[in-house]
Design a protein around this motif. Structure first.
Motif, mmCIF file in Angstrom:
data_model
loop_
_atom_site.group_PDB
_atom_site.id
_atom_site.type_symbol
_atom_site.label_atom_id
_atom_site.label_comp_id
_atom_site.label_asym_id
_atom_site.label_seq_id
_atom_site.Cartn_x
_atom_site.Cartn_y
_atom_site.Cartn_z
ATOM 1 N N LEU A 19 -9.637 11.057 7.963
ATOM 2 C CA LEU A 19 -9.257 10.992 6.555
ATOM 3 C C LEU A 19 -9.255 9.551 6.056
ATOM 4 N N TYR A 20 -8.763 8.652 6.884
ATOM 5 C CA TYR A 20 -8.685 7.245 6.478
ATOM 6 C C TYR A 20 -10.077 6.645 6.314
ATOM 7 N N GLN A 21 -10.964 6.945 7.254
ATOM 8 C CA GLN A 21 -12.299 6.346 7.228
ATOM 9 C C GLN A 21 -13.214 6.970 6.183
ATOM 10 N N LYS A 22 -13.238 8.294 6.112
ATOM 11 C CA LYS A 22 -14.209 8.964 5.244
ATOM 12 C C LYS A 22 -13.757 9.072 3.800
ATOM 13 N N LYS A 23 -12.492 9.378 3.590
ATOM 14 C CA LYS A 23 -12.024 9.632 2.232
ATOM 15 C C LYS A 23 -11.294 8.442 1.633
ATOM 16 N N ASP A 24 -11.159 7.377 2.409
ATOM 17 C CA ASP A 24 -10.512 6.156 1.932
ATOM 18 C C ASP A 24 -9.125 6.447 1.360
ATOM 19 N N MET A 25 -8.381 7.281 2.079
ATOM 20 C CA MET A 25 -7.041 7.648 1.648
ATOM 21 C C MET A 25 -6.039 6.605 2.134
ATOM 22 N N GLY A 26 -4.931 6.494 1.427
ATOM 23 C CA GLY A 26 -3.879 5.587 1.835
ATOM 24 C C GLY A 26 -3.018 6.199 2.926
ATOM 25 N N ILE A 27 -2.199 5.372 3.528
ATOM 26 C CA ILE A 27 -1.351 5.820 4.628
ATOM 27 C C ILE A 27 -0.374 6.901 4.172
ATOM 28 N N ARG A 28 0.200 6.740 2.988
ATOM 29 C CA ARG A 28 1.144 7.748 2.483
ATOM 30 C C ARG A 28 0.474 9.093 2.253
ATOM 31 N N SER A 29 -0.736 9.074 1.711
ATOM 32 C CA SER A 29 -1.464 10.327 1.460
ATOM 33 C C SER A 29 -1.778 11.028 2.772
ATOM 34 N N ILE A 30 -2.183 10.257 3.754
ATOM 35 C CA ILE A 30 -2.520 10.837 5.057
ATOM 36 C C ILE A 30 -1.274 11.421 5.726
ATOM 37 N N SER A 31 -0.159 10.733 5.621
ATOM 38 C CA SER A 31 1.060 11.240 6.262
ATOM 39 C C SER A 31 1.527 12.546 5.623
#
Length: 33
Positions: A19-31
């Motif tokens: 999610l972090y690499q492909k969608k460029d999501m922030g840490i809060r969104s991923i958590s």
């Protein structure tokens, strides 16, 4: 007393990395995911 550490399964860790690499999501969104 020390902090309680949460351990996650390998699949969850890999999903978070993807999610972090492909969608460029922030840490809060991923958590939240």
């Amino acid at each position: 007393m020390g902090k309680i550490r949460t351990t996650y399964r390998k699949e969850i860790k890999l999903k978070a990395i993807n999610l972090y690499q492909k969608k460029d999501m922030g840490i809060r969104s991923i958590s939240k995911e």
